[in-house]
Design an enzyme around this catalytic site. Structure first.
Site, PDB file in Angstrom:
ATOM      1  N   SER A  17       0.836  -1.215   0.000  1.00 39.84           N
ATOM      2  CA  SER A  17       0.000   0.000   0.000  1.00 39.84           C
ATOM      3  C   SER A  17       0.867   1.260   0.000  1.00 39.84           C
ATOM      4  O   SER A  17       0.493   2.273  -0.600  1.00 39.84           O
ATOM      5  CB  SER A  17      -0.973  -0.006   1.179  1.00 39.84           C
ATOM      6  N   MET A  94      10.908  -6.645   4.385  1.00 42.74           N
ATOM      7  CA  MET A  94      11.116  -7.332   5.656  1.00 42.74           C
ATOM      8  C   MET A  94      12.439  -8.108   5.666  1.00 42.74           C
ATOM      9  O   MET A  94      12.475  -9.295   5.979  1.00 42.74           O
ATOM     10  CB  MET A  94       9.921  -8.234   5.967  1.00 42.74           C
ATOM     11  N   ARG A  95      13.484  -7.409   5.287  1.00 37.26           N
ATOM     12  CA  ARG A  95      14.804  -8.029   5.243  1.00 37.26           C
ATOM     13  C   ARG A  95      15.827  -6.986   5.663  1.00 37.26           C
ATOM     14  O   ARG A  95      15.715  -5.820   5.243  1.00 37.26           O
ATOM     15  CB  ARG A  95      15.067  -8.464   3.800  1.00 37.26           C
ATOM     16  N   HIS A 113       8.175   3.177   9.299  1.00 34.29           N
ATOM     17  CA  HIS A 113       7.899   2.244  10.388  1.00 34.29           C
ATOM     18  C   HIS A 113       6.638   2.714  11.128  1.00 34.29           C
ATOM     19  O   HIS A 113       6.502   3.898  11.438  1.00 34.29           O
ATOM     20  CB  HIS A 113       9.093   2.177  11.345  1.00 34.29           C
TER      21      HIS A 113
HETATM   22  C1  GAR Z   1       3.887  -0.655   6.802  1.00 37.38           C
HETATM   23  O1  GAR Z   1       2.968  -0.484   7.863  1.00 37.38           O
HETATM   24  C2  GAR Z   1       5.287  -0.285   7.244  1.00 37.38           C
HETATM   25  O2  GAR Z   1       5.304   0.772   8.154  1.00 37.38           O
HETATM   26  C3  GAR Z   1       5.737  -1.582   7.875  1.00 37.38           C
HETATM   27  O3  GAR Z   1       5.278  -2.569   6.990  1.00 37.38           O
HETATM   28  C4  GAR Z   1       4.023  -2.138   6.457  1.00 37.38           C
HETATM   29  C5  GAR Z   1       4.012  -2.378   4.966  1.00 37.38           C
HETATM   30  O4  GAR Z   1       2.736  -2.153   4.460  1.00 37.38           O
HETATM   31  N1  GAR Z   1       7.150  -1.612   8.048  1.00 37.38           N
HETATM   32  C6  GAR Z   1       7.753  -2.097   9.134  1.00 37.38           C
HETATM   33  O5  GAR Z   1       7.158  -2.614  10.061  1.00 37.38           O
HETATM   34  C7  GAR Z   1       9.268  -1.960   9.134  1.00 37.38           C
HETATM   35  N2  GAR Z   1       9.811  -2.387  10.359  1.00 37.38           N
HETATM   36  P1  GAR Z   1       2.485  -2.056   2.895  1.00 37.38           P
HETATM   37  O6  GAR Z   1       3.124  -3.321   2.283  1.00 37.38           O
HETATM   38  O7  GAR Z   1       1.017  -2.046   2.721  1.00 37.38           O
HETATM   39  O8  GAR Z   1       3.150  -0.799   2.388  1.00 37.38           O
END
Ligand code: GAR
Length: 193
Positions: A17, A94-95, A113
């Site tokens: 998103s 996520m890496r 984040h």
């Molecule tokens: C988001 O909420 C971002 O802040 C989080 O992953 C989600 C991805 O959502 N990131 C973390 O937690 C980093 N530590 P999306 O795939 O819908 O953009």
């Protein structure tokens, strides 16, 4: 002389998103960068479909297809060189990037984040904040350094947790803040490149 257009790569592993929010801001002329490529480590991720339908090229790099992390990152770096990438936006990637990678792109890698860092680092920040019953959480966009969910903050925005909130309603509020904050933070950074 026309200023150089910044070449952006978005790295993502999941839903995408934030990728779409960045792509939309660019399309609407709110963000003056060229979204050159999506780098994704999960071929089945929804973000891949989003990129394809937005006409953004996709580089798939599965860690499992490489013998070592240096080989995996070298392959990605080669693509970043090929596409002359100036700036990287991690959007649910996520890496963990190695210190070598981070050093090479120091102050050129942003991350979003879903908490007010340094509170609630990690992969479950929204749930962790909700479960801990704090009244305020939020969203952080920061430069990436060698530590997880750490580095100089570019922008932060608070999100209140009301007594009536559920985890789902909080997630919705956080994501809607993210989708505005990330393009804003990228805009701030490109103004200084
Ligand atoms: C988001 O909420 C971002 O802040 C989080 O992953 C989600 C991805 O959502 N990131 C973390 O937690 C980093 N530590 P999306 O795939 O819908 O953009």
């Amino acid at each position: 002389m026309k200023p150089k257009l910044i070449n952006l790569a978005v790295f993502a592993s999941g839903r995408g998103s934030n990728f779409s929010a960045i792509a939309k801001a660019i399309k609407q002329g709110k963000l003056n960068v060229e979204l050159k490529v999506l780098v994704c480590d999960k071929p089945e991720a929804r973000v891949v479909k989003r990129a394809k339908s937005a006409g953004v090229r996709v580089v798939l790099a599965r860690r499992e297809d490489f013998c070592s992390r240096p080989d995996f990152e070298t392959a990605i770096i080669q693509k970043l060189i090929d596409y002359r990438i100036d700036l990287i936006a991690l959007a649910g990637f996520m890496r963990l990037l190695s210190p070598v990678f981070v050093k090479r792109y120091r102050n050129r890698i942003l991350n979003i984040h879903p908490s007010l860092l340094p509170a609630f680092k990690g992969a479950h920040a929204i749930k962790d904040a909700f479960d801990s019953k704090v009244k305020v959480t939020g969203v952080t966009v920061h430069f990436v350094d060698e530590e997880v969910d750490h580095g100089p903050v570019i922008l932060q925005q608070e999100v209140k947790i009301r007594n009536t909130d559920t985890l789902a309603s909080l997630e919705k509020k956080i994501h809607s803040v993210e989708h505005k904050l990330y393009p804003k933070a990228i805009k701030l950074v490109i103004g200084k490149i």
